[in-house]
Design a protein around this motif. Structure first.
Motif, PDB file in Angstrom:
ATOM      1  N   ILE A  16       0.752  -1.044   0.025  1.00 45.13           N
ATOM      2  CA  ILE A  16       0.150  -0.170  -0.054  1.00 45.13           C
ATOM      3  C   ILE A  16       0.772   1.455  -0.083  1.00 45.13           C
ATOM      4  N   ARG A  17       0.576   2.143  -0.950  1.00 46.26           N
ATOM      5  CA  ARG A  17       1.483   3.122  -1.188  1.00 46.26           C
ATOM      6  C   ARG A  17       0.867   4.582  -0.707  1.00 46.26           C
ATOM      7  N   PHE A  18       1.293   5.156   0.104  1.00 41.76           N
ATOM      8  CA  PHE A  18       0.836   6.745   0.299  1.00 41.76           C
ATOM      9  C   PHE A  18       1.736   7.671  -0.341  1.00 41.76           C
TER      10      PHE A  18
ATOM     11  N   PRO B  96       4.090  -2.869   3.182  1.00 41.64           N
ATOM     12  CA  PRO B  96       4.506  -1.653   2.822  1.00 41.64           C
ATOM     13  C   PRO B  96       4.899  -1.353   1.368  1.00 41.64           C
ATOM     14  N   ASP B  97       4.871   0.202   1.197  1.00 42.58           N
ATOM     15  CA  ASP B  97       5.537   0.463  -0.091  1.00 42.58           C
ATOM     16  C   ASP B  97       5.840   1.821   0.165  1.00 42.58           C
ATOM     17  N   MET B  98       6.113   2.622  -0.995  1.00 42.20           N
ATOM     18  CA  MET B  98       6.316   4.163  -0.779  1.00 42.20           C
ATOM     19  C   MET B  98       5.714   4.961   0.151  1.00 42.20           C
ATOM     20  N   GLY B  99       6.045   5.490   1.124  1.00 44.91           N
ATOM     21  CA  GLY B  99       5.251   6.234   2.166  1.00 44.91           C
ATOM     22  C   GLY B  99       4.711   5.692   3.154  1.00 44.91           C
ATOM     23  N   THR B 100       4.883   4.439   3.282  1.00 45.87           N
ATOM     24  CA  THR B 100       4.291   3.601   4.426  1.00 45.87           C
ATOM     25  C   THR B 100       5.460   2.621   4.934  1.00 45.87           C
TER      26      THR B 100
ATOM     27  N   ALA C  40      14.429  -6.071   3.830  1.00 46.94           N
ATOM     28  CA  ALA C  40      14.555  -7.080   3.028  1.00 46.94           C
ATOM     29  C   ALA C  40      14.501  -6.684   1.511  1.00 46.94           C
ATOM     30  N   THR C  41      14.013  -5.465   1.249  1.00 50.53           N
ATOM     31  CA  THR C  41      13.817  -5.300  -0.252  1.00 50.53           C
ATOM     32  C   THR C  41      15.528  -4.690  -0.723  1.00 50.53           C
ATOM     33  N   GLY C  42      15.938  -3.936  -0.019  1.00 53.62           N
ATOM     34  CA  GLY C  42      17.355  -3.490  -0.183  1.00 53.62           C
ATOM     35  C   GLY C  42      18.444  -4.770  -0.160  1.00 53.62           C
TER      36      GLY C  42
ATOM     37  N   GLY D 207      15.092   6.162   0.565  1.00 54.85           N
ATOM     38  CA  GLY D 207      14.331   5.655   1.531  1.00 54.85           C
ATOM     39  C   GLY D 207      14.472   4.162   1.969  1.00 54.85           C
ATOM     40  N   ASN D 208      13.677   3.386   2.273  1.00 53.39           N
ATOM     41  CA  ASN D 208      13.702   2.092   2.704  1.00 53.39           C
ATOM     42  C   ASN D 208      14.407   1.438   1.751  1.00 53.39           C
ATOM     43  N   VAL D 209      14.230   1.246   0.414  1.00 54.62           N
ATOM     44  CA  VAL D 209      14.949   0.356  -0.431  1.00 54.62           C
ATOM     45  C   VAL D 209      16.300   0.985  -0.687  1.00 54.62           C
ATOM     46  N   GLY D 210      16.355   2.097  -1.176  1.00 56.32           N
ATOM     47  CA  GLY D 210      17.610   2.586  -1.571  1.00 56.32           C
ATOM     48  C   GLY D 210      18.618   2.732  -0.585  1.00 56.32           C
TER      49      GLY D 210
ATOM     50  N   ILE E 216      20.749  10.561  -5.084  1.00 55.69           N
ATOM     51  CA  ILE E 216      19.578  11.560  -5.786  1.00 55.69           C
ATOM     52  C   ILE E 216      18.568  11.720  -4.647  1.00 55.69           C
ATOM     53  N   GLU E 217      18.061  12.781  -4.334  1.00 52.68           N
ATOM     54  CA  GLU E 217      16.898  12.668  -3.366  1.00 52.68           C
ATOM     55  C   GLU E 217      15.944  13.942  -4.077  1.00 52.68           C
ATOM     56  N   ARG E 218      14.850  14.088  -3.401  1.00 55.23           N
ATOM     57  CA  ARG E 218      13.673  15.130  -3.815  1.00 55.23           C
ATOM     58  C   ARG E 218      14.242  16.355  -3.840  1.00 55.23           C
ATOM     59  N   ASP E 219      15.426  16.985  -2.920  1.00 60.70           N
ATOM     60  CA  ASP E 219      15.706  18.100  -3.182  1.00 60.70           C
ATOM     61  C   ASP E 219      17.177  18.254  -3.769  1.00 60.70           C
TER      62      ASP E 219
ATOM     63  N   ALA F 129      13.394   0.128  -7.682  1.00 58.84           N
ATOM     64  CA  ALA F 129      11.988   0.811  -7.749  1.00 58.84           C
ATOM     65  C   ALA F 129      11.109   0.063  -8.699  1.00 58.84           C
ATOM     66  N   ASN F 130       9.821   0.255  -8.520  1.00 55.33           N
ATOM     67  CA  ASN F 130       9.048  -0.379  -9.268  1.00 55.33           C
ATOM     68  C   ASN F 130       8.817   0.579 -10.760  1.00 55.33           C
ATOM     69  N   GLY F 131       9.104   0.214 -12.024  1.00 62.44           N
ATOM     70  CA  GLY F 131       8.913   0.724 -13.128  1.00 62.44           C
ATOM     71  C   GLY F 131       9.575   2.022 -13.290  1.00 62.44           C
TER      72      GLY F 131
HETATM   73  P1  NAD Z   1      10.344   5.296   0.715  1.00 66.40           P
HETATM   74  O1  NAD Z   1       9.256   6.178   0.861  1.00 66.40           O
HETATM   75  O2  NAD Z   1      10.718   4.578   1.908  1.00 66.40           O
HETATM   76  O3  NAD Z   1      11.347   5.965   0.036  1.00 66.40           O
HETATM   77  C1  NAD Z   1      11.465   6.783  -1.256  1.00 66.40           C
HETATM   78  C2  NAD Z   1      12.503   7.608  -1.170  1.00 66.40           C
HETATM   79  O4  NAD Z   1      12.682   8.194  -2.638  1.00 66.40           O
HETATM   80  C3  NAD Z   1      12.301   8.798  -0.203  1.00 66.40           C
HETATM   81  O5  NAD Z   1      13.592   8.748   0.380  1.00 66.40           O
HETATM   82  C4  NAD Z   1      11.834  10.014  -0.892  1.00 66.40           C
HETATM   83  O6  NAD Z   1      12.526  11.128  -0.413  1.00 66.40           O
HETATM   84  C5  NAD Z   1      12.844   9.614  -2.045  1.00 66.40           C
HETATM   85  N1  NAD Z   1      12.117  10.461  -3.436  1.00 66.40           N
HETATM   86  C6  NAD Z   1      10.702  10.646  -3.766  1.00 66.40           C
HETATM   87  N2  NAD Z   1      10.592  11.223  -4.827  1.00 66.40           N
HETATM   88  C7  NAD Z   1      11.914  11.504  -5.336  1.00 66.40           C
HETATM   89  C8  NAD Z   1      12.417  12.050  -6.521  1.00 66.40           C
HETATM   90  N3  NAD Z   1      11.588  12.748  -7.448  1.00 66.40           N
HETATM   91  N4  NAD Z   1      13.708  12.037  -6.736  1.00 66.40           N
HETATM   92  C9  NAD Z   1      14.417  11.500  -5.754  1.00 66.40           C
HETATM   93  N5  NAD Z   1      14.270  10.758  -4.719  1.00 66.40           N
HETATM   94  C10 NAD Z   1      12.604  10.988  -4.451  1.00 66.40           C
HETATM   95  O7  NAD Z   1       9.650   4.374  -0.240  1.00 66.40           O
HETATM   96  P2  NAD Z   1      10.395   2.549  -0.607  1.00 66.40           P
HETATM   97  O8  NAD Z   1       9.523   1.830   0.146  1.00 66.40           O
HETATM   98  O9  NAD Z   1      11.816   2.768  -0.468  1.00 66.40           O
HETATM   99  O10 NAD Z   1       9.956   2.377  -2.246  1.00 66.40           O
HETATM  100  C11 NAD Z   1      10.857   2.800  -3.139  1.00 66.40           C
HETATM  101  C12 NAD Z   1      10.357   2.279  -4.520  1.00 66.40           C
HETATM  102  O11 NAD Z   1      10.638   0.836  -4.292  1.00 66.40           O
HETATM  103  C13 NAD Z   1       9.014   2.260  -4.799  1.00 66.40           C
HETATM  104  O12 NAD Z   1       9.168   2.311  -6.447  1.00 66.40           O
HETATM  105  C14 NAD Z   1       8.479   1.017  -4.351  1.00 66.40           C
HETATM  106  O13 NAD Z   1       7.247   0.474  -5.310  1.00 66.40           O
HETATM  107  C15 NAD Z   1       9.342  -0.096  -4.702  1.00 66.40           C
HETATM  108  N6  NAD Z   1       9.443  -1.069  -3.633  1.00 66.40           N
HETATM  109  C16 NAD Z   1       9.229  -1.045  -2.260  1.00 66.40           C
HETATM  110  C17 NAD Z   1       9.353  -2.262  -1.731  1.00 66.40           C
HETATM  111  C18 NAD Z   1       9.360  -2.202  -0.100  1.00 66.40           C
HETATM  112  O14 NAD Z   1       9.572  -3.163   0.549  1.00 66.40           O
HETATM  113  N7  NAD Z   1       9.331  -0.932   0.583  1.00 66.40           N
HETATM  114  C19 NAD Z   1       9.219  -3.465  -2.101  1.00 66.40           C
HETATM  115  C20 NAD Z   1       9.341  -3.398  -3.457  1.00 66.40           C
HETATM  116  C21 NAD Z   1       9.262  -2.335  -4.311  1.00 66.40           C
END
Ligand code: NAD
Length: 476
Positions: A74-76, A148-152, A194-196, A233-236, A255-258, A331-333
């Motif tokens: 679930i993504r927020f 969990p997914d992005m934002g959760t 786990a994903t990382g 975030g979590n994965v990166g 690379i981050e949002r800012d 990330a996905n896609g």
């Molecule tokens: P997250 O919210 O923990 O981290 C996302 C990170 O990306 C945040 O630090 C955010 O600030 C940064 N970000 C957002 N927009 C950005 C931009 N335009 N440029 C650079 N950085 C930006 O999310 P997550 O759980 O790490 O998920 C990241 C990706 O991995 C998503 O595509 C998600 O679908 C995929 N994914 C996650 C999981 C999981 O277990 N969490 C599993 C499989 C796939």
């Protein structure tokens, strides 16, 4: 901004699917049955916050129920929409098939910027969204299990689990209704990373095959390879940290949002992560150059590019300028179908999302099994294993007395050998095995078939074949 002829995320997934089925021999109709998304539920609900009612929109999409429960995060995020949720649900179907987790594919999303709400408000919103989904069995241990997914993260999963338990007070398996929970709420050791961790294991497996490494114009091991990661975030964060601390990779760009940080001598991932948590961005971090236009750093020279933030960041617009010879889609896609074609023509090797980020759903599977069996992994065997190892050590030490000093067991060896595996070690072992096996099944197709020249099509072929087999076995 992507060019106008760029397909949407869902169209991209469909195009990639079509490329694979074009070289498969599926019975008429089955191809369409597998491709389409079975159902998407849209809910709009109100929550009274800050003195007024706020209306939120959420989705839960079920792509394929060839196996149940269906599974997906679930993504927020504010950009959540039906097209995106359906694309992600389809990817879940193929991902689960590829790594042999016994689930169909699903995904959910809520249009919200979680940073705009405080913790208590987020809890109210999450519980209300969960209530709407539980009511319709779109959260259920036997039917639909989010993660969990992005934002959760763990916190949101714990609220969802508790909401389900409140609505199903006599369900002994209620904890299995969602994965990615904290340990004290029925989670499993090693799920957060786990994903990382899976991204790391995927790269380790890739580098075990010199033939594959050569295809990417690289050589040797992960040691010293220059890595750029997008999204800490979590994965990166976990992927970059493990690659740096355990495999000797040099993380030159983050690379981050800012914006992005760059340092050719390497960035300290842990320090950048702490800075990001404290300041809400990476700007101002010492010992690195900061570029406000972060996406430009995707085009910097490096050995491995890890997009780990969101979809469609490598598009028709920038694909030709990407220098990394190896991209792993954490990330996905992150790579659109158009960009995929440009990169393939350039000879870039792409380790596809459906495999690369499958570590999350793999460990979620272990968590679900743990919840259903109501016992921690290793609880029965660990001490028995230690006792048997102790027997061997005692016997060797007995012999030692006859053989003299030339034959002693090193204390470090004894420590390691005597220790029985705990849950975290078992989870890592299961994840490593899954990532190796899945890579090998993809690789076999990649190398053996003349009409397959990339890992993505190979992954789709393996996955679709398994989904098709499952439909056939059901008599559909
Ligand atoms: P997250 O919210 O923990 O981290 C996302 C990170 O990306 C945040 O630090 C955010 O600030 C940064 N970000 C957002 N927009 C950005 C931009 N335009 N440029 C650079 N950085 C930006 O999310 P997550 O759980 O790490 O998920 C990241 C990706 O991995 C998503 O595509 C998600 O679908 C995929 N994914 C996650 C999981 C999981 O277990 N969490 C599993 C499989 C796939």
């Amino acid at each position: 901004m992507s060019p106008a002829n760029e397909p949407s995320f869902r169209e991209s997934v469909d195009l990639m699917f079509n490329r694979a089925v074009a070289i498969m021999d599926l019975p008429p109709g089955l191809e369409e049955k597998i491709r389409v998304c079975n159902a998407t539920y849209t809910v709009r609900f109100g929550v009274r916050l800050r003195g007024q009612i706020h209306t939120f929109t959420g989705y839960r999409s079920v792509h394929s129920e060839h196996m149940e429960p269906v599974k997906g995060g679930i993504r927020f995020a504010t950009a959540v929409n039906q097209d995106e949720v359906e694309a992600l649900a389809a990817l879940m179907t193929y991902k689960c098939a590829l790594v042999e987790t016994p689930f169909g594919g699903s995904k959910g999303g809520l249009c919200i910027d979680p940073r705009e709400w405080d913790e208590h408000e987020l809890e109210l919103i999450t519980r209300r969204f969960a209530y709407e989904l539980v009511k319709r069995d779109l959260i259920h241990p036997a039917q639909n299990v989010p993660a969990p997914d992005m934002g959760t993260g763990e916190r949101e999963m714990a609220w969802i689990a508790d909401q389900f338990a409140r609505m199903n007070t006599t369900d002994i398996n209620s904890r299995a209704c969602v994965t990615g929970k904290p340990l004290n709420a029925g989670g499993i050791a090693g799920r957060v990373e786990a994903t990382g961790r899976g991204v790391q294991y995927a790269l380790r497996e890739f580098f075990r095959h010199p033939e594959d490494v050569k295809k990417a114009n690289l050589s040797g091991s992960l040691d010293g390879k220059r890595v750029i990661v997008q999204g800490l975030g979590n994965v990166g964060y976990h992927a970059a940290k493990f690659l740096q601390q355990e495999d000797g990779a040099i993380v030159t760009g983050i690379i981050e949002r800012d914006g992005a940080l760059f340092n050719p001598d390497g960035l300290d991932v842990e320090a950048v992560h702490a800075w990001l948590a404290k300041h809400g961005g990476v700007a101002g971090f010492p010992d690195a150059t900061h570029t406000a236009e972060g996406a430009a750093v995707l085009e910097e020279d490096c050995d491995i590019l890890i997009p780990a933030a969101l979809e469609a960041v490598i598009t028709l617009d920038n694909a030709a300028r990407i220098k990394a010879p190896l991209i792993i889609e954490a990330a996905n896609g992150p790579v659109t179908a158009g960009a995929d074609e440009v990169l393939r023509k350039k000879g870039t090797i792409i380790i596809p999302d459906m495999y690369a980020n499958a570590g999350g759903v793999t460990v979620s599977y272990f968590e679900w099994v743990k919840n259903l069996s109501h016992i921690r992994f290793g609880r029965m065997q660990r001490r028995q294993e230690e006792a048997r190892h102790q027997l061997v050590v005692d016997e060797l030490e007995r012999l030692d007395r006859y053989l003299g000093d030339a034959w002693t067991l090193r204390p470090e060896f004894k420590d390691k050998y005597l220790r029985g595996a705990d849950e975290l070690e078992l989870v890592r072992s299961g994840l490593d095995d899954t990532m190796r096996t899945a890579y090998q099944s993809m690789r076999e197709v990649w190398h053996d078939r003349d009409d397959v020249d990339d890992l993505r099509v190979a992954a789709y072929l393996v996955a679709i074949d398994r989904v098709a087999a499952s439909y056939r076995a059901k008599g559909l």
